[in-house]
Structure formats: C-alpha cells, structure tokens
Design a protein around this motif. Structure first.
Motif: not given
Lengths: 284, 284
Positions: B124-128, B133-141, B143-148
C-alpha cells in the motif's frame, strides 16, 4: 538309623542354605547389574542434555550463554560423578557378586562330594553293625565298627566345617557388598548435592536485562545470528525507547556490533560468577 | 526500499529466535522427559531389590533378618524420595516445557499474522508513494503516504513488542525450568545422602557371630527352614565345640528351638540399632 536320619536332615539344611544363597545372591547380582545399567542410561540422557545446553548457549546472548555454559559444565560434572558411581558399582558390587556365584558352585560341589563319601561310609557302618550283631563277642568286628564310626564322624565334621566357612563368608560378603553399595551411592549423592548447589547459584545469578537489550539491538540491527551486547558504557535501562519503525537502524547497529564482538569475547573468557556461597542452597 | 529490507531482516531475526527456541526447548523437553523416565526405571529396579532383600531376610537368622529389613526399609525410603523426584520433575519441569511448546506456536502464529499485515501495508505504502511521485504537489497523496507509514510503524511496533515479550518470557522460563530442575535434584540427593548414612550405620552394626551360632544350631537341629537363635543366656563364643557326629542332636535342638521362637519375635519387635550417629557418614 538315627544317625543316618540326623545326617540326612543336616545335609538337607546345608544344601538348602547354599541353594538359598545361590538364588538370592543371583537375584541381587542381576538386579544390581540392572540398577547400574539404568544409572548409566540416566547419565547418557543427562549427557545429551549437556550437549543440547551447550549448543543452545552458542545461539544465545552473552549473559545467557555464559550462564548456560556454566550450568552445562556443572551438569556434566554430576555425570562424571555418576560415571564414577557406575564404574565403582561394577567393580565393587556387581563383579564380586558374580564371582560369588562361582564360590557357591564350589561349595555345592564339595557338599555333593562329602554326601557321596558319607553315604558310602554309612552303608559300610550298617554292614559292619550287622556283622557285629551276628557275633556279639567278636572283638575285631567291634573295632571295625568303631573305626568306621570315627571315619563317618570325621567326614561329617569336614562337611560341617565347609558349610560353616561358607556361611561365615556369606554373611561377611553380604555385609561388604551392601556397605560398598551404600558407600558408593552416598559419595555420588553427596557430590551431586555439592555441584547442584553451585549450579543453583549460577542460575540464580542470571540477569536477563542485559540479554534483552542485546536481543533488541539484534532485532534492529544486522541480519543473521551473531550476538550483540551493549557496550559497557551503554545505559542498561530496560525501558528502551523504540526507534521509529521507518528509520533504517542497520548502519548504526552494525558499527555498534563491531565493538561488541570484542566485549563478547571478554565475557566468554571472564571467570564464572562468584560461587563462594555455593553451600547455601544445600537444603532448599 | 531500505525500510522494507530492514523489516524483512528484522522479521527474519524474530522468526529465527522463535524457531530456535522451539527447536531447543523441544529438545530440552524430550530429554528431560526421558531423564525422568530413566529415573523411574532406576526406582523400579531398586524397588525390586528391596523386595528381594525382604524375601531373603525372611529366610535368614534373626540378626541378619533385622539388619536386612532395616536396610531394605532405608533403600525403599530412597525410592520414595526418587518417586517424589519423578513426580516433581514431571509437574515442574516436563509439563511446563510441554506447555511452553504451545506458547511458542502461538507466538509463531502472531508473527505470521503481523508479517501478512506488514506485507499488505508495505504494498500500500509503495503504491501511495508512486502516486505521490506522479503528483508531487498533491497534498492529499502526501497525507495518505504519511498515514500509511504510521500504520506500518504501528504494526512493526506491535510485532516487536510481541517478540520482546516472548524473549523476556523465554529467558525467565529457561531460568525457572532449570532452577526447578536443580532444586528437585538437589533435594533428592540430599535426602538420599541422609538415608544412606543411616543405612550405612545399620550395616556397620551387624554382628555375624550370633547368626553363625544360630546357623550351627540349625545345622545340628531340626530340619526345614525355621530360624533358631541362641537363648540370651547362651555363650556367644564363636569357638563352638562340635558335638560328636554320631550323637543325635535333634531332640536337644528341638527343645532349644521352642524357646527361640519367643526370643526371635522379641528381636523382630526390637527397635533398630542406635542410629544417633547417622549424620557421621555424610561425607565419607
């Protein structure tokens, strides 16, 4: 006829005494041989346990490794004493009992021989007695009877002496066999108490916190199965703070480990814990 | 990738720790169970010896009979202590070691479960991460990485705690199992020393002359296998003068015997020899 009857019953007592000794000493011999064998099996099992303890110690952290090695050494020492017990039981109890069997056989053969002689003498005596009764005034017949009677007495006396010696030896040997058995057992048990008291102290002195620290370092550190040990200056606090899980702890733990191999060796060479109070645990 | 590698090696350390414990504790369990069984066999052999000693004692003259009975009683008492040893080894060492096997299995199952969860979390972490990395400016992505990442850390922490508890318990239990083993052995050996010291005194005090007198009387007396014993007033001299062989000794020995049955019984009821100095022979 009274004399003949009396001698018959006397010989019967002798024979039954020897047969009884043969039966029971044979039993004692085979039971004590079995007891000795079972003791040897117990030693074998404990030896296997010693081997496994040493193998296991080699996979464990320094404190436990040292403790288990000391303990295994004590356990091995008890087995050395058990081995001495086995050897002494064989040499001082089982073997003499076996040899005793030969002695019994010899006495049986002697009784048999005397019995044959006695039988012939009795027949001769009866024959001479009849001759004398036919000619009551025959002085020569009288003399023959007397001489035959003396011969028969002499044989009986020899037989009695043989069995008397046998009985004396039997009682002495019995006392000796079992005294030796008890002494051998007593020495073994006393030694075992001594060594186990020391082993108890060794186990009591084991402190697991150092090993736990070591284990945690290993868990966060290098792969494989080498043991780490916190440097002497490191805090021994059990309340280790877990590093963040996503931090790569390998590099730090690896450098940490390098110094540890040294301290690990010095622990291995260190003398075992103070065993001065080893007598304390003698009767827990 | 570093995190994944680190976690892989961490889990490998945990698994090998548990597998190692399983292997060696299993060995300890079966070896100590075998040791206990062999001890029970030793007890059985000694019990048979006790039985034979009592049987033999019943065919012997009064002094030896009393001595052998006392000795057999002591030997039986050692076996009672051995029986207690066997029971205590089973209850306090073998059984806990067996139960420990179940505990190890449980820890293995827990590690397996955590491993599965961890694997999913890592995927999951790798996927996120890729998404981020695809959208480096996406704040939600972000947050998802941090939560995972926090979730994964939490699982790793739980796993570490499980194994840490396991290790702590393992070290404690190991110390306890072997301390209990040593204590049980020590108590048995100490008791054996005590009882054998008494047995040694019993055997030491045996005087064969009385029995020899008795045996001689029997040889010159009644047939069969009853025991005689010289009356208390009779001379205990070992230099018994042999009666003439052709004298019918049966009648005198028979009347002699009658009184003897009484004195024989009184001997049987008599207290055993003075055992006051029983501690003397403790370390021969």
């Amino acid at each position: 006829m009274n004399i003949t009857l009396s001698r018959h019953s006397q010989v019967r007592v002798m024979e039954s005494t020897v047969a009884n000794a043969e039966k029971y000493f044979g039993e004692f011999c085979s039971l004590l041989a079995a007891y000795t064998r079972k003791t040897a099996r117990l030693r074998d099992k404990a030896d296997q346990l010693v081997k496994q303890l040493v193998d296991f110690a080699n996979t464990e952290s320094p404190e436990l490794r040292a403790t288990l090695r000391d303990f295994a050494e004590d356990l091995a020492q008890v087995q050395d004493y058990r081995q001495a017990e086995v050897e002494r039981l064989e040499a001082k109890v089982v073997m003499p009992l076996k040899l005793y069997g030969a002695q019994i056989k010899q006495t049986r053969a002697e009784i048999k021989k005397f019995k044959r002689v006695q039988k012939n003498e009795m027949k001769q005596l009866e024959k001479l007695e009849k001759l004398r009764q036919k000619c009551p005034s025959d002085r020569q017949a009288e003399t023959h009877v007397q001489r035959a009677s003396v011969d028969a007495s002499c044989t009986t006396h020899q037989l009695e002496e043989t069995v008397d010696n046998f009985q004396r030896q039997k009682l002495k040997d019995l006392q000796r066999f079992f005294s030796d058995f008890v002494t051998i057992e007593m020495v073994f048990h006393a030694k075992a108490v001594e060594v186990y008291s020391r082993a108890f102290q060794t186990l009591e002195h084991y402190e697991l916190e150092g090993d736990l620290q070591d284990f945690r370092a290993k868990m966060h550190g290098a792969p494989g199965h080498r043991q780490a040990r916190p440097l002497s200056g490191a805090s021994p606090s059990p309340c280790v703070s877990w590093p963040p899980a996503n931090q790569d702890a390998r590099s730090t733990a690896r450098s940490h480990r390098k110094g540890d191999v040294e301290s690990e060796h010095s622990v291995e060479q260190a003398p075992p814990e103070d065993l001065g109070g080893q007598e304390q645990g003698l009767r827990p």
